[in-house]
Design a protein around this motif. Structure first.
Motif, short mmCIF file in Angstrom:
data_model
loop_
_atom_site.label_atom_id
_atom_site.label_comp_id
_atom_site.label_asym_id
_atom_site.label_seq_id
_atom_site.Cartn_x
_atom_site.Cartn_y
_atom_site.Cartn_z
N GLN A 1 18.86 0.77 7.35
CA GLN A 1 17.63 0.34 7.99
C GLN A 1 17.80 -1.03 8.64
O GLN A 1 17.10 -1.36 9.58
N GLY A 2 18.73 -1.82 8.11
CA GLY A 2 18.96 -3.14 8.70
C GLY A 2 17.84 -4.12 8.45
O GLY A 2 17.62 -5.04 9.22
N VAL A 3 17.11 -3.94 7.35
CA VAL A 3 15.98 -4.81 7.07
C VAL A 3 16.33 -5.82 5.97
O VAL A 3 16.11 -7.01 6.10
N GLN B 1 13.01 4.68 2.96
CA GLN B 1 14.39 5.14 2.76
C GLN B 1 14.79 4.92 1.31
O GLN B 1 15.49 5.73 0.71
N CYS C 1 7.66 -5.01 4.37
CA CYS C 1 8.79 -4.54 5.17
C CYS C 1 8.31 -3.46 6.12
O CYS C 1 7.13 -3.37 6.42
N GLU C 2 9.22 -2.63 6.59
CA GLU C 2 8.82 -1.56 7.52
C GLU C 2 8.25 -0.36 6.79
O GLU C 2 7.75 0.57 7.41
N PHE C 3 8.34 -0.34 5.48
CA PHE C 3 7.84 0.75 4.63
C PHE C 3 8.35 2.12 5.08
O PHE C 3 7.63 3.11 5.04
N LYS D 1 5.44 6.29 9.12
CA LYS D 1 4.45 7.28 9.58
C LYS D 1 4.86 8.68 9.15
O LYS D 1 4.06 9.43 8.60
N ALA E 1 2.25 8.80 6.32
CA ALA E 1 0.96 8.82 7.01
C ALA E 1 0.48 10.25 7.27
O ALA E 1 0.30 10.66 8.42
N PRO F 1 0.78 -1.24 0.00
CA PRO F 1 0.00 0.00 0.00
C PRO F 1 0.82 1.30 0.00
O PRO F 1 0.26 2.36 -0.23
N PHE F 2 2.11 1.25 0.26
CA PHE F 2 2.87 2.49 0.42
C PHE F 2 3.70 2.87 -0.81
O PHE F 2 3.71 4.02 -1.22
N MET G 1 16.58 10.52 7.10
CA MET G 1 15.86 9.26 7.27
C MET G 1 14.49 9.53 7.91
O MET G 1 14.39 10.37 8.80
N LEU G 2 13.49 8.79 7.48
CA LEU G 2 12.16 8.90 8.08
C LEU G 2 11.60 7.50 8.27
O LEU G 2 12.18 6.52 7.80
N CYS G 3 10.44 7.41 8.94
CA CYS G 3 9.77 6.11 9.06
C CYS G 3 8.49 6.15 8.25
O CYS G 3 8.13 7.18 7.68
#
Lengths: 371, 527
Positions: free
Chosen positions: A160-162, A191, A186-188, A257, A261, A137-138, A253-255
């Protein structure tokens, strides 16, 4: 320290520098698609080529360490021809989608094509056409537009380490993809969207909200306490997209949200007028003595239609002032309490506690620091 | 935070207690990962297998609510092995000798019995923390939301003091604040006992200063905390409440209790951007502007005051909170006249010197960290450099005390509540974002596989979770994350609100409710 000569000028730099670092320190621009100062070295796009003494052939400056006494040219007719050919090769397999692409005007590949004056394709052959679309969705992922710079792969893993994505397949069919070409899960954090030089990765909510002539407003994220600096790209009184600059405390860097969001800002459910209750509080009614009393067991209410009536600010504030005065006269100021908000600004919170203490006359003021 | 976010990467040891950092503070989480990549050791103390555990050197999976026993035991080992920093304590602390005795009974063996953490891990953590050069402690609500939350924080302070791990770059005690401006709201005096800048309302000199600044008489009685206001509303001693930008119905413990209290008020004013669950109970609802629609400042978790700028206009007749408050104040006979928001900020700087050096012009770019008392002060990157404000820091004696509501035969599981990555708090904002709802559509309860087997529930099935306060129906996620005997529910979802179940018992000092521990029962939904 190491001294070398670039384009006829001597420069002394730390021995840990690459040629690209040295060239950039001199203020010379050199195109790159795959280099990112915080990520591991890649040397994939072959645009930052330089030539010089002691080099048998042009070398990618981003992965060549500086050496004492090097004599280097960052731009020669030969180098420019090589760069142009490399861009042409990238374009030979790039969809002609600039008219609709969200990144048009802010795309490194488009900029390079413009710089080298490339309209026609010199190279014919297979083209990548990917019909399978990612349904997350992102992020909008259009891998036909990918130039294999690998910045998304590296930032996902190294910052991000993902490690949600990597290169798969070979040759022309090389592709950045989640495992087994599943939808991204993922964490969406986005980045990857932040570093993508082309339109391969964009935000889904960016679509159709405008892509140029933004008014850029720097502000602070309104979610957690990290205090990341956001740049709101605004068009027609709407947030078109959110990104963050490199020189911020959050290093760009952001997350999920912070970056994606923000749809609530324009939600049709936003309150737009003051409301005064007309219906009695759910399950409660006025009794003979003029007080609310419970008539049914309690339930938490969800539907509010017909409960309130829209009023003007004047009426709402007069009503509140009247009721507060009334309660203060009968029960004293300490019968009134206020909850400020950890979401509001310092100034608003300062005014709120001043209002409670000076205008109402009580220290009953708190906020949600405990939840 | 005593230190700064950018200092995290230079920690050589990170002790993360009760903080799911990568999900709740993702950008601080990135800095922690950076530190680990640079070679720092990360120790996670948490009953859940949070994502950070993947990055950790060691994970101390303690039973919920046993932090005091664990931390005292770590200190016990430090004292016994002589790992204390005597010169730091000689010059900057007092009361260590009297305090030391309380630790004697917290041997690693005793702590293992209480906490469930193997004694070897306790000893290793003690050595690692005491011997590190730049250790940082990070904690959030996992430490504080207990009836002994204050005790937990005292323990952390004692630990840092006895090892001298305070007052240096990358070395300190760092509570991570959960909301964008929770730091600022507290700084600005939105707490019952303090005026702006933590100046006590019951000190007459301080009060006179504010009476002069605000040109009116002020009350000397400390006010009620949020949780006390709920109680007072229930007992009808509080008649009116003015709630701005908060949703206590979902965020406070025991929803039925909160709703009953708010309904009992004669006047409830709610000022918000949406008709929240709290606003639905209001007598008057005032439409406010959101963060993108106003000017001002937020103060983040590292005390950094940063500029908030208006990007778009508020919808309809919605107004900035500042406009609403000053209008209302005028109507109550106390006019507030400010040219602009910086005027307000300047006034705050006059009454609280720590902000006096900050102007909007100085924080155009990166913001400044208070204390910043003068115009040429660069801001304070970390606190307590060279000394404490009260000269000597005092050790506080703390004894382990179990949580208020422990599991029993009727309610055999411990409920832990918290946030998840994509939703935020009561969901007022994030649940109105389609993409977020697609990825995180509904509430769930995380159940350990063994507990699931015992209670006969399946993954994906609807289950009923009940406590002494109420019960909810919720989707079951069988997951290896929770400790056996505990379940976890995120509190964002009103349909299955975790706070229907939680306990209103509070910490006696801070008034924080015990949201992290209460006893619940899990059953399959009967058809």
């Amino acid at each position: 320290m190491v001294t070398l000569n670039i384009d006829g000028q001597d420069i002394t730099v730390d021995r840990s520098y690459t040629l690209l670092d040295a060239v950039r320190e001199m203020g010379i621009t050199i195109p790159t698609l795959c280099h990112h100062p915080d990520l591991s070295l890649f040397g994939g796009c072959r645009l930052c080529l330089v030539e010089g003494s002691g080099m048998r052939r042009p070398a990618a400056s981003c992965v060549t360490p500086v050496q004492e006494g090097m004599v280097v040219q960052s731009s020669t007719p030969y180098l420019e021809r090589l760069r142009k050919t490399n861009v042409e090769l990238l374009l030979s397999d790039h969809p002609n989608d600039c008219m609709l692409c969200e990144r048009a005007g802010n795309c490194k590949l488009q900029e390079l094509a413009y710089y080298y004056g490339l309209r026609e394709h010199r190279f014919e052959g297979d083209r990548r056409i990917y019909s399978r679309k990612d349904n997350n969705p992102f992020l909008q992922r259009e891998m036909e537009k990918c130039v294999m710079c690998g910045q998304c792969v590296r930032i996902c893993d190294e910052i991000q380490g993902v490690g949600a994505i990597d290169f798969a397949y070979k040759g022309l069919w090389t592709k950045v993809t989640p495992p087994f070409e599943r939808d991204l899960d993922c964490e969406f954090c986005g980045q990857c969207v932040g570093v993508c030089p082309t339109g391969a990765l964009t935000g889904r909510i960016w679509a159709g909200k405008g892509r140029q002539k933004f008014r850029e407003v720097d502000t602070v994220c309104s979610y957690c306490g990290c205090g990341c600096i956001l740049t709101l790209a605004v068009k027609k009184n709407q947030i078109a997209r959110i990104y963050s600059r490199k020189d911020t405390i959050n290093e760009g860097m952001l997350c999920a949200k912070g970056r994606f969001a923000y749809e609530f800002v324009n939600s049709p459910e936003r309150l737009t007028r003051p409301l005064i209750r007309t219906a009695p509080k759910k399950d409660w009614q006025l009794n003979d003595s003029g007080r609310y009393a419970q008539v049914k067991p309690e339930r938490s209410s969800t539907n509010s239609s017909g409960v309130f009536r829209e009023v003007s600010w004047e009426e709402a504030l007069d009503h509140i002032a009247f009721r507060i005065k009334e309660i203060k006269d009968v029960h004293g100021a300490d019968a009134i309490g206020g909850l400020a908000s950890a979401r509001c600004t310092n100034e608003e919170n300062y005014l709120f506690q001043k209002f409670m203490r000076a205008a109402v006359g009580t220290n009953n003021v708190d906020h949600c620091a405990r939840y | 935070m005593t230190n700064s976010i950018e200092e995290i990467k230079n920690n050589d040891l990170l002790l993360v207690i009760g903080s799911n950092t990568t999900e709740t503070h993702p950008i601080i989480g990135l800095q922690m990962k950076k530190a680990v990549r640079k070679g720092a050791k990360l120790i996670v103390i948490d009953p859940r297998r949070i994502e950070l555990v993947k990055w950790s050197h060691d994970w101390l999976q303690l039973r919920p609510g046993t932090d005091v026993a664990l931390l005292n035991s770590i200190m016990h080992v430090i004292v016994k092995q002589g790992l204390i920093d005597q010169s730091f304590m000689d010059s900057r602390t007092q009361g260590f000798e009297e305090f030391k005795d309380t630790l004697s009974r917290y041997t690693p063996e005793y702590a293992e019995e209480i906490t469930g953490v193997p004694r070897g891990k306790i000893v290793e953590t003690a050595y690692l923390y005491a011997n590190a050069f730049t250790p940082g402690i990070y904690y959030t609500m996992g430490v504080t939301q207990h009836t002994h939350g204050t005790d937990n924080v005292f323990c952390i302070a004692n630990l840092a003091l006895m090892t001298g791990n305070l007052g240096r770059s990358s070395t300190g005690v760092n509570p991570l604040r959960g909301q964008n401006n929770v730091q600022g709201a507290t700084d600005m005096g939105c707490v019952p006992a303090f005026y702006p800048g933590y100046q006590s309302v019951d000190l007459s000199g301080v009060r006179e200063k504010f009476e002069k600044a605000w040109k009116t008489g002020l009350s000397a009685r400390p006010g009620l905390t949020a949780t006390e206001m709920t109680e007072a509303a229930l007992q009808s001693s509080l008649k009116a409440m003015y709630i701005k930008g908060e949703n206590p119905v979902l965020s406070d413990p025991d929803i039925q209790h909160t709703v009953k209290a708010l309904k009992n008020l004669d006047l409830l004013i709610v000022q918000d951007i949406f008709l929240t669950e709290t606003a639905e109970l209001a007598d008057v609802v005032l439409p406010a502007a959101c963060f993108a629609e106003k000017e001002g400042t937020f103060t983040n978790t590292e005390r950094r005051v940063q500029r908030v700028r208006k990007a778009v206009d508020p919808p309809g007749e919605a107004r900035e909170d500042s406009w609403i408050i000053s209008r209302l104040s005028g109507k109550l006979g106390y006019p507030m006249h400010y040219e602009n928001m910086e005027d307000v900020f300047r006034e705050a700087g006059k009454v609280w010197p720590a902000l006096a050096g900050i102007t909007y012009a100085r924080i155009q770019g990166r913001g400044l960290q208070w204390p910043c008392p003068t115009r040429d002060h660069p801001g304070t990157q970390y606190l307590f450099k060279g000394g404490f404000p009260k000269k000597r820091a005092v050790f506080t004696r703390v004894e382990y005390r179990p949580s208020e509501e422990l599991p029993d035969l009727e309610y055999p599981l411990v409920l832990n509540t918290g946030r998840e990555q994509f939703q935020y708090h009561t969901g007022t904002m994030t649940r109105r974002v389609k993409a977020v709802n697609k990825i995180s559509p509904e509430a769930y309860v995380e159940v350990h596989p063994e507990d699931a087997r015992k209670t006969g529930v399946d993954h994906g099935q609807m289950v009923e979770v009940s406590s002494r306060r109420g019960s909810i129906r919720i989707r079951c996620h069988i997951s290896p994350r929770p400790l056996k005997g505990t379940v976890f529910i995120p509190f964002h979802f009103k349909e299955a609100a975790a706070n229907m179940l939680t306990n209103t018992r509070r910490d006696p000092v801070a008034g924080i409710p015990e949201l992290k521990v209460c006893a619940v029962r899990l059953e399959p939904v009967k058809k």
